[in-house]
Design a protein around this motif. Structure first.
Motif, mmCIF file in Angstrom:
data_model
loop_
_atom_site.group_PDB
_atom_site.id
_atom_site.type_symbol
_atom_site.label_atom_id
_atom_site.label_comp_id
_atom_site.label_asym_id
_atom_site.label_seq_id
_atom_site.Cartn_x
_atom_site.Cartn_y
_atom_site.Cartn_z
ATOM 1 N N ALA A 143 0.833 -1.203 0.000
ATOM 2 C CA ALA A 143 0.000 0.000 0.000
ATOM 3 C C ALA A 143 0.869 1.255 0.000
ATOM 4 O O ALA A 143 0.582 2.227 -0.719
ATOM 5 N N GLY A 144 1.957 1.260 0.788
ATOM 6 C CA GLY A 144 2.864 2.398 0.798
ATOM 7 C C GLY A 144 3.518 2.614 -0.557
ATOM 8 O O GLY A 144 3.671 3.753 -1.023
ATOM 9 N N LEU A 145 3.916 1.514 -1.210
ATOM 10 C CA LEU A 145 4.507 1.605 -2.555
ATOM 11 C C LEU A 145 3.514 2.186 -3.561
ATOM 12 O O LEU A 145 3.849 3.086 -4.338
ATOM 13 N N VAL A 146 2.312 1.670 -3.555
ATOM 14 C CA VAL A 146 1.301 2.134 -4.506
ATOM 15 C C VAL A 146 1.006 3.613 -4.282
ATOM 16 O O VAL A 146 0.977 4.418 -5.236
ATOM 17 N N LEU A 147 0.799 4.006 -3.019
ATOM 18 C CA LEU A 147 0.519 5.408 -2.728
ATOM 19 C C LEU A 147 1.704 6.302 -3.105
ATOM 20 O O LEU A 147 1.525 7.403 -3.626
ATOM 21 N N GLY A 148 2.921 5.810 -2.853
ATOM 22 C CA GLY A 148 4.117 6.582 -3.209
ATOM 23 C C GLY A 148 4.228 6.800 -4.708
ATOM 24 O O GLY A 148 4.467 7.927 -5.177
ATOM 25 N N TRP A 149 4.050 5.741 -5.481
ATOM 26 C CA TRP A 149 4.152 5.874 -6.944
ATOM 27 C C TRP A 149 2.997 6.704 -7.504
ATOM 28 O O TRP A 149 3.185 7.460 -8.469
ATOM 29 N N LEU A 150 1.812 6.585 -6.922
ATOM 30 C CA LEU A 150 0.703 7.436 -7.359
ATOM 31 C C LEU A 150 1.003 8.909 -7.068
ATOM 32 O O LEU A 150 0.692 9.788 -7.889
ATOM 33 N N GLY A 151 1.612 9.168 -5.924
ATOM 34 C CA GLY A 151 1.980 10.539 -5.596
ATOM 35 C C GLY A 151 3.021 11.097 -6.540
ATOM 36 O O GLY A 151 2.935 12.251 -6.992
ATOM 37 N N VAL A 152 4.029 10.284 -6.876
ATOM 38 C CA VAL A 152 5.056 10.725 -7.826
ATOM 39 C C VAL A 152 4.415 11.009 -9.180
ATOM 40 O O VAL A 152 4.694 12.041 -9.813
ATOM 41 N N ALA A 153 3.554 10.108 -9.630
ATOM 42 C CA ALA A 153 2.897 10.305 -10.926
ATOM 43 C C ALA A 153 2.041 11.570 -10.910
ATOM 44 O O ALA A 153 2.050 12.349 -11.874
ATOM 45 N N PHE A 154 1.322 11.801 -9.834
ATOM 46 C CA PHE A 154 0.483 12.991 -9.740
ATOM 47 C C PHE A 154 1.312 14.266 -9.795
ATOM 48 O O PHE A 154 1.007 15.191 -10.553
ATOM 49 N N TRP A 155 2.398 14.320 -9.037
ATOM 50 C CA TRP A 155 3.203 15.537 -9.008
ATOM 51 C C TRP A 155 3.985 15.727 -10.309
ATOM 52 O O TRP A 155 4.247 16.871 -10.718
ATOM 53 N N LEU A 156 4.338 14.642 -10.999
ATOM 54 C CA LEU A 156 4.969 14.783 -12.314
ATOM 55 C C LEU A 156 3.970 15.347 -13.326
ATOM 56 O O LEU A 156 4.337 16.182 -14.168
ATOM 57 N N MET A 157 2.714 14.895 -13.243
ATOM 58 C CA MET A 157 1.685 15.442 -14.140
ATOM 59 C C MET A 157 1.433 16.917 -13.841
ATOM 60 O O MET A 157 1.269 17.729 -14.758
ATOM 61 N N VAL A 158 1.407 17.288 -12.580
ATOM 62 C CA VAL A 158 1.219 18.692 -12.213
ATOM 63 C C VAL A 158 2.362 19.529 -12.767
ATOM 64 O O VAL A 158 2.148 20.596 -13.358
ATOM 65 N N ALA A 159 3.592 19.038 -12.612
ATOM 66 C CA ALA A 159 4.751 19.777 -13.119
ATOM 67 C C ALA A 159 4.716 19.859 -14.644
ATOM 68 O O ALA A 159 5.031 20.907 -15.233
ATOM 69 N N PHE A 160 4.325 18.750 -15.309
ATOM 70 C CA PHE A 160 4.258 18.739 -16.774
ATOM 71 C C PHE A 160 3.261 19.775 -17.266
ATOM 72 O O PHE A 160 3.558 20.567 -18.161
ATOM 73 N N PHE A 161 2.064 19.779 -16.692
ATOM 74 C CA PHE A 161 1.048 20.729 -17.139
ATOM 75 C C PHE A 161 1.405 22.163 -16.761
ATOM 76 O O PHE A 161 1.049 23.098 -17.470
ATOM 77 N N ALA A 162 2.131 22.338 -15.686
ATOM 78 C CA ALA A 162 2.532 23.695 -15.305
ATOM 79 C C ALA A 162 3.594 24.230 -16.256
ATOM 80 O O ALA A 162 3.628 25.439 -16.527
ATOM 81 N N LEU A 163 4.449 23.359 -16.793
ATOM 82 C CA LEU A 163 5.529 23.811 -17.685
ATOM 83 C C LEU A 163 5.095 23.847 -19.134
ATOM 84 O O LEU A 163 5.524 24.731 -19.902
ATOM 85 N N VAL A 164 4.299 22.875 -19.569
ATOM 86 C CA VAL A 164 3.959 22.765 -20.984
ATOM 87 C C VAL A 164 2.759 23.618 -21.348
ATOM 88 O O VAL A 164 2.757 24.276 -22.387
ATOM 89 N N VAL A 165 1.757 23.568 -20.533
ATOM 90 C CA VAL A 165 0.536 24.297 -20.867
ATOM 91 C C VAL A 165 0.728 25.766 -20.419
ATOM 92 O O VAL A 165 0.947 26.042 -19.254
ATOM 93 N N PRO A 166 0.677 26.693 -21.401
ATOM 94 C CA PRO A 166 0.837 28.098 -21.024
ATOM 95 C C PRO A 166 -0.352 28.553 -20.215
ATOM 96 O O PRO A 166 -1.493 28.192 -20.472
ATOM 97 N N GLY A 167 -0.084 29.330 -19.263
ATOM 98 C CA GLY A 167 -1.142 29.699 -18.364
ATOM 99 C C GLY A 167 -1.537 31.070 -18.508
ATOM 100 O O GLY A 167 -2.143 31.886 -18.201
#
Length: 167
Positions: A143-167
């Motif tokens: 459960a800790g592994l799954v939550l950790g990887w989901l958190g990494v994926a979520f924050w990578l998506m947030v960073a991707f959309f913050a950098l790629v998508v002009p705001g």
């Protein structure tokens, strides 16, 4: 009947069932009056299942005529208490890294993802320890592994959309 049950104390209902068997055997002509009377008195004085079973061991105990029960075994000093009444063994130890992994995975929303990497590291380390030591906690580590990887994926998506998508 299990061997440990021969020493178990008998209840009045058990004596009544044994008396019913003796009455049926007397009615079928398997016992004469004197033997029926003698066994009846012994049933009323019996304290354990073993004593009761010995009184009806040579009689059929149902419509099909069950085979006679074995004589009660002698209980040694290590078998004096049935396994049912012995204390339970202590529960297996839970791996502390697995607990840490789960906690780090659960507190991610409050740390803005900073605990995702520790959750992954602790999860992998605890799974390795659990395989070698036999401790409990595999589900927590997963459960800790799954939550950790989901958190990494979520924050990578947030960073991707913050950098790629002009705001």
């Amino acid at each position: 009947m299990q061997p440990w049950q021969y020493g178990m104390r008998a209840a009045q209902a058990d004596r009544d069932r044994t008396l019913d068997l003796l009455r049926a055997a007397y009615g079928e002509g398997r016992l004469d009056e004197a033997e029926h009377q003698q066994r009846t008195e012994m049933v009323l004085r019996a304290k354990t299942y073993g004593e009761l079973s010995q009184l009806v061991a040579d009689l059929p105990q149902g419509p099909m005529g069950m085979p006679p029960m074995q004589a009660a075994p002698t209980l040694g000093p290590t078998q004096a208490v049935p396994g049912t009444f012995r204390p339970l063994p202590p529960p297996a130890k839970t791996n502390s890294m697995a607990v840490g992994s789960l906690i780090c995975g659960l507190v991610q929303p409050f740390t803005f993802g900073a605990s995702a990497i520790p959750a992954i590291i602790l999860g992998h380390a605890s799974k390795s320890q659990i395989r070698t030591s036999g401790e409990e906690g595999d589900g927590m580590a997963t459960a800790g592994l799954v939550l950790g990887w989901l958190g990494v994926a979520f924050w990578l998506m947030v960073a991707f959309f913050a950098l790629v998508v002009p705001g």
